[in-house]
Design a protein around this motif. Structure first.
Motif, PDB file in Angstrom:
ATOM      1  N   LYS A 144       0.816  -1.210   0.000  1.00 23.89           N
ATOM      2  CA  LYS A 144       0.000   0.000   0.000  1.00 23.89           C
ATOM      3  C   LYS A 144       0.854   1.266   0.000  1.00 23.89           C
ATOM      4  O   LYS A 144       0.564   2.226  -0.705  1.00 23.89           O
ATOM      5  CB  LYS A 144      -0.935   0.038   1.215  1.00 23.89           C
ATOM      6  CG  LYS A 144      -2.212  -0.791   1.079  1.00 23.89           C
ATOM      7  CD  LYS A 144      -1.976  -2.268   1.130  1.00 23.89           C
ATOM      8  CE  LYS A 144      -3.258  -3.075   1.125  1.00 23.89           C
ATOM      9  NZ  LYS A 144      -3.001  -4.524   1.051  1.00 23.89           N
TER      10      LYS A 144
ATOM     11  N   SER B   4       2.828  -1.844   4.364  1.00 31.28           N
ATOM     12  CA  SER B   4       1.856  -2.851   4.800  1.00 31.28           C
ATOM     13  C   SER B   4       2.507  -4.227   4.750  1.00 31.28           C
ATOM     14  O   SER B   4       3.174  -4.572   3.772  1.00 31.28           O
ATOM     15  CB  SER B   4       0.631  -2.819   3.886  1.00 31.28           C
ATOM     16  OG  SER B   4       1.017  -2.944   2.529  1.00 31.28           O
TER      17      SER B   4
ATOM     18  N   GLN C 272      -3.822  -2.070   8.004  1.00 30.45           N
ATOM     19  CA  GLN C 272      -2.794  -3.112   8.134  1.00 30.45           C
ATOM     20  C   GLN C 272      -1.602  -2.698   8.977  1.00 30.45           C
ATOM     21  O   GLN C 272      -0.777  -3.549   9.310  1.00 30.45           O
ATOM     22  CB  GLN C 272      -2.329  -3.552   6.748  1.00 30.45           C
ATOM     23  CG  GLN C 272      -3.434  -4.286   5.996  1.00 30.45           C
ATOM     24  CD  GLN C 272      -2.950  -4.972   4.744  1.00 30.45           C
ATOM     25  OE1 GLN C 272      -1.784  -4.889   4.364  1.00 30.45           O
ATOM     26  NE2 GLN C 272      -3.856  -5.677   4.087  1.00 30.45           N
ATOM     27  N   ILE C 273      -1.479  -1.452   9.331  1.00 22.09           N
ATOM     28  CA  ILE C 273      -0.343  -1.066  10.173  1.00 22.09           C
ATOM     29  C   ILE C 273      -0.780  -0.710  11.588  1.00 22.09           C
ATOM     30  O   ILE C 273       0.052  -0.381  12.426  1.00 22.09           O
ATOM     31  CB  ILE C 273       0.458   0.106   9.562  1.00 22.09           C
ATOM     32  CG1 ILE C 273      -0.384   1.384   9.490  1.00 22.09           C
ATOM     33  CG2 ILE C 273       1.008  -0.280   8.197  1.00 22.09           C
ATOM     34  CD1 ILE C 273       0.400   2.613   9.036  1.00 22.09           C
TER      35      ILE C 273
ATOM     36  N   LEU D  83      -3.967   1.141   3.997  1.00 27.82           N
ATOM     37  CA  LEU D  83      -2.685   1.124   4.708  1.00 27.82           C
ATOM     38  C   LEU D  83      -2.895   1.151   6.219  1.00 27.82           C
ATOM     39  O   LEU D  83      -2.276   0.376   6.967  1.00 27.82           O
ATOM     40  CB  LEU D  83      -1.857   2.329   4.251  1.00 27.82           C
ATOM     41  CG  LEU D  83      -0.399   2.420   4.695  1.00 27.82           C
ATOM     42  CD1 LEU D  83       0.361   1.145   4.369  1.00 27.82           C
ATOM     43  CD2 LEU D  83       0.270   3.618   4.039  1.00 27.82           C
TER      44      LEU D  83
END
Length: 483
Positions: free
Chosen positions: A85, A198, A135-136, A132
Motif C-alpha cells: 500500500k 503494509s 494493516q499497520i 494502509l
C-alpha cells in the motif's frame, strides 16, 4: 486462487506511542489533502482556464480529474494488494505531482487534459490511506485512524478557498497547479520516510486487461452522466456506448479468469449491503451540497418562497459542512473501535435524513440552513469513515486495498448520478425569465421535490444499513499490531 503473503518489512513493530500515531495521521492526511486540492482547487480558476485555452468546455476541464480517478482506481487498488500500500500510495502522489507540472506548462487544452488525467490518480489516495491504516494499526486503533485521515482534510477545506484566491490573483491558474505539485511531492516524501509498509500482500497477478476495461467503462459512463446534461444526452451517446461495451466486456472477462481485478462473484451478503448503502447515502449528500451552493445565490427578495441571499453565506455554509465532516468522521472512527462501524454508519444516515428534510425550511432561513449544512457534514463524515471501516473489515487482509478502492468507486458513482439527477429536477422546474447571479432559478416546488428525493435516498439507505448493524459484531481482528 489468491494467496495471502505476509512479509516482514523491517518497519513494522508493535509500537504503542501516541506521538507516532499522530505523526502517521498527519502524513496520511496530507496525502488526502492532495486529493482534495486536485479535485477542487482548479474550479476556483475556471474562468482563467477557459480564457487561456479559448474554450467553453468547463465541464470537461472540471470533471476530467474525477473521471480519470475512476479509470485509475481499479488498477491502483489491486496493485496496492500485490506490491504494498505504501509503495503504490507514493507512486500515486508522484503521478499527481507529474500531472500538476504538465498542467502548469500545458500549451493547449489537450495536453492540459493529459495532465489532469495523471493528476486524477490522486483520487486513489483516500482509499490507499484507508487500506494502509487497516494493516499497520490494531483493529481498534485502525478504525479511529480511518475516521481521522479520511475526515481531517475537510478542516483544510474550510480555509483552502481563502488561501487559493490570493494565489490565483497573483499567479493566475498556474499558481493552483504549482501548489498542487509541491503538496504532492511533499506528501510523497513524507509517506515514504514516515509510514511503514503494509506487511500483508497478495500473491495474485495484476489483471491489467480487466483493470483497463473497468476503468474505461466507468470513466466513459461517468463522463456521459456528467457532461450529457450540458452538451446534450444524444450528442454524448457514443460515450455511453463505449462505456457499456467496456463494462460488458469486463463482466465477461471477470467470469472467465480466476483472479480478476474486482471479483463480482464475491459481491454478495454484507459487502453488497455496504456498497448499496454507500451509493445511496453518498449520492444524497453530494446532491444536497449542490443544492446548498445554488440556493445560496438566490435572494429572498425575488419572492420565490426560498433563497439565502446573494452568496454572502456561501463560505459559512460550506465551512459548516467541512467542519461537520471532520467531526463526524473522527467521531465515527472513535466509536467504530468500541462498538463496530455498522452502528455509526446507520447513525450517520439517520442524521443525514434529518438534516436533509430540515432543509425544506432551511432554504429560506440562513441560520437554519447553516445548521443543516453542518448536520449534513457530520453525517457525511460518519458515513464516509464508517463505510470504509465496514467494507475493509469484511474483506480478507490481502484484499483490503481492492475493497477500499471499490468503496471509492461506488461513492463517486453515487455522487455523479444523483447530483446530475437533482440538477435535472431543478432544470425541469425553472422559473421563466428569472435570473439570480447570472443563473436561472427554479420554483419552490422544484426545490422541495429535490430535497424530498434526496431525503428518500437517505431513507432507502437505512434499510441495508440497519441490516448490517443488526448482524454486526465488535471488531476482533488483531492480525497487525503496530498502532
Amino acid at each position: 486462487m489468491t494467496r495471502s503473503v505476509s512479509r516482514s518489512t523491517g518497519d513494522v513493530r508493535p509500537h504503542r506511542s501516541s506521538t507516532r500515531l499522530v505523526v502517521w495521521a498527519a502524513v496520511l492526511t496530507s496525502a488526502n489533502v492532495v486529493a482534495d486540492v486536485v479535485i477542487g482547487s482548479p474550479m476556483m480558476a475556471m474562468p482563467q482556464l477557459l480564457e487561456h485555452f479559448d474554450t467553453d468546455q468547463a465541464a470537461w476541464l472540471n470533471a476530467s480529474a474525477m473521471l480519470a480517478g475512476a479509470i485509475w482506481s481499479p488498477l491502483l487498488a489491486k496493485s496496492a494488494d500485490v506490491y504494498g500500500k505504501r509503495r503504490v500510495l507514493v507512486a500515486t502522489l508522484l503521478l499527481a505531482c507529474a500531472g500538476a507540472l504538465v498542467c502548469l506548462v500545458a500549451p493547449n487544452s489537450w495536453i492540459f487534459l493529459g495532465g489532469r488525467f495523471l493528476q486524477g490518480a490522486a483520487f486513489a489516495a483516500v482509499f490507499l490511506t484507508v487500506a494502509l491504516v487497516m494493516q499497520i494499526c490494531t483493529a481498534r486503533r485502525a478504525m479511529a485512524m480511518v475516521g481521522l485521515v479520511t475526515s481531517s482534510s475537510s478542516i483544510v477545506g474550510i480555509v483552502e478557498p481563502f488561501l487559493t484566491k490570493p494565489i490565483i490573483d497573483a499567479f493566475g491558474f498556474r499558481g493552483v497547479f504549482a501548489v498542487a505539485a509541491v503538496l504532492a511531492a511533499v506528501a510523497a516524501v513524507g509517506v515514504r520516510l514516515v509510514i511503514p509498509e503494509s506487511p500483508v500482500r497478495s500473491a495474485a497477478r495484476i489483471d491489467v486487461v480487466g483493470a483497463l476495461l473497468l476503468g474505461v467503462g466507468l470513466g466513459a459512463v461517468l463522463a456521459y452522466i456528467s457532461l450529457g446534461a450540458d452538451r446534450g444526452w444524444l450528442s454524448m451517446a457514443p460515450l455511453l456506448v463505449v462505456g457499456l461495451v467496456a463494462l460488458s466486456s469486463w463482466t465477461f472477462h471477470v467470469l472467465r479468469i480466476a483472479e480478476p481485478v474486482i471479483d463480482i462473484r464475491a459481491l454478495a451478503g454484507p459487502i453488497l449491503l455496504a456498497l448499496v448503502t454507500l451509493i445511496l447515502a453518498a449520492g444524497s449528500f453530494r446532491s444536497m451540497l449542490q443544492l446548498v451552493g445554488l440556493v445560496a445565490y438566490v435572494p429572498s427578495e425575488l419572492g420565490l418562497g426560498y433563497g439565502l441571499g446573494d452568496g454572502e453565506a456561501i463560505a459559512t455554509l460550506f465551512g459548516a459542512a467541512n467542519l461537520g465532516i471532520a467531526v463526524g468522521g473522527i467521531g465515527a472512527g472513535w466509536l467504530a473501535g468500541r462498538i463496530g462501524p455498522a452502528w455509526p454508519l446507520l447513525a450517520g444516515i439517520v442524521l443525514g435524513a434529518a438534516g436533509t428534510f430540515a432543509m425544506v425550511a432551511g432554504v429560506s432561513a440562513p441560520p437554519l440552513a447553516i445548521a443543516c449544512s453542518g448536520t449534513l457534514g457530520i453525517a457525511a463524515g460518519a458515513i464516509g469513515a464508517s463505510g470504509y471501516n465496514v467494507a475493509t473489515s469484511l474483506a480478507a487482509p490481502e484484499r483490503q486495498g481492492t475493497t477500499a478502492g471499490l468503496v471509492s468507486i461506488v461513492v463517486a458513482l453515487g455522487s455523479v448520478v444523483f447530483t446530475i439527477a437533482g440538477a435535472e429536477v431543478l432544470k425541469a422546474s425553472r422559473v421563466p425569465d428569472v435570473i439570480a447571479d447570472g443563473a436561472p432559478v427554479s420554483t419552490a416546488a422544484g426545490v422541495h421535490v429535490y430535497i424530498a428525493l434526496a431525503g428518500l435516498l437517505f431513507v432507502l439507505a437505512t434499510i441495508p444499513a440497519f441490516t448490517l448493524a443488526r448482524s454486526s459484531r465488535r471488531p476482533t481482528r488483531t492480525a497487525q499490531r503496530t498502532g
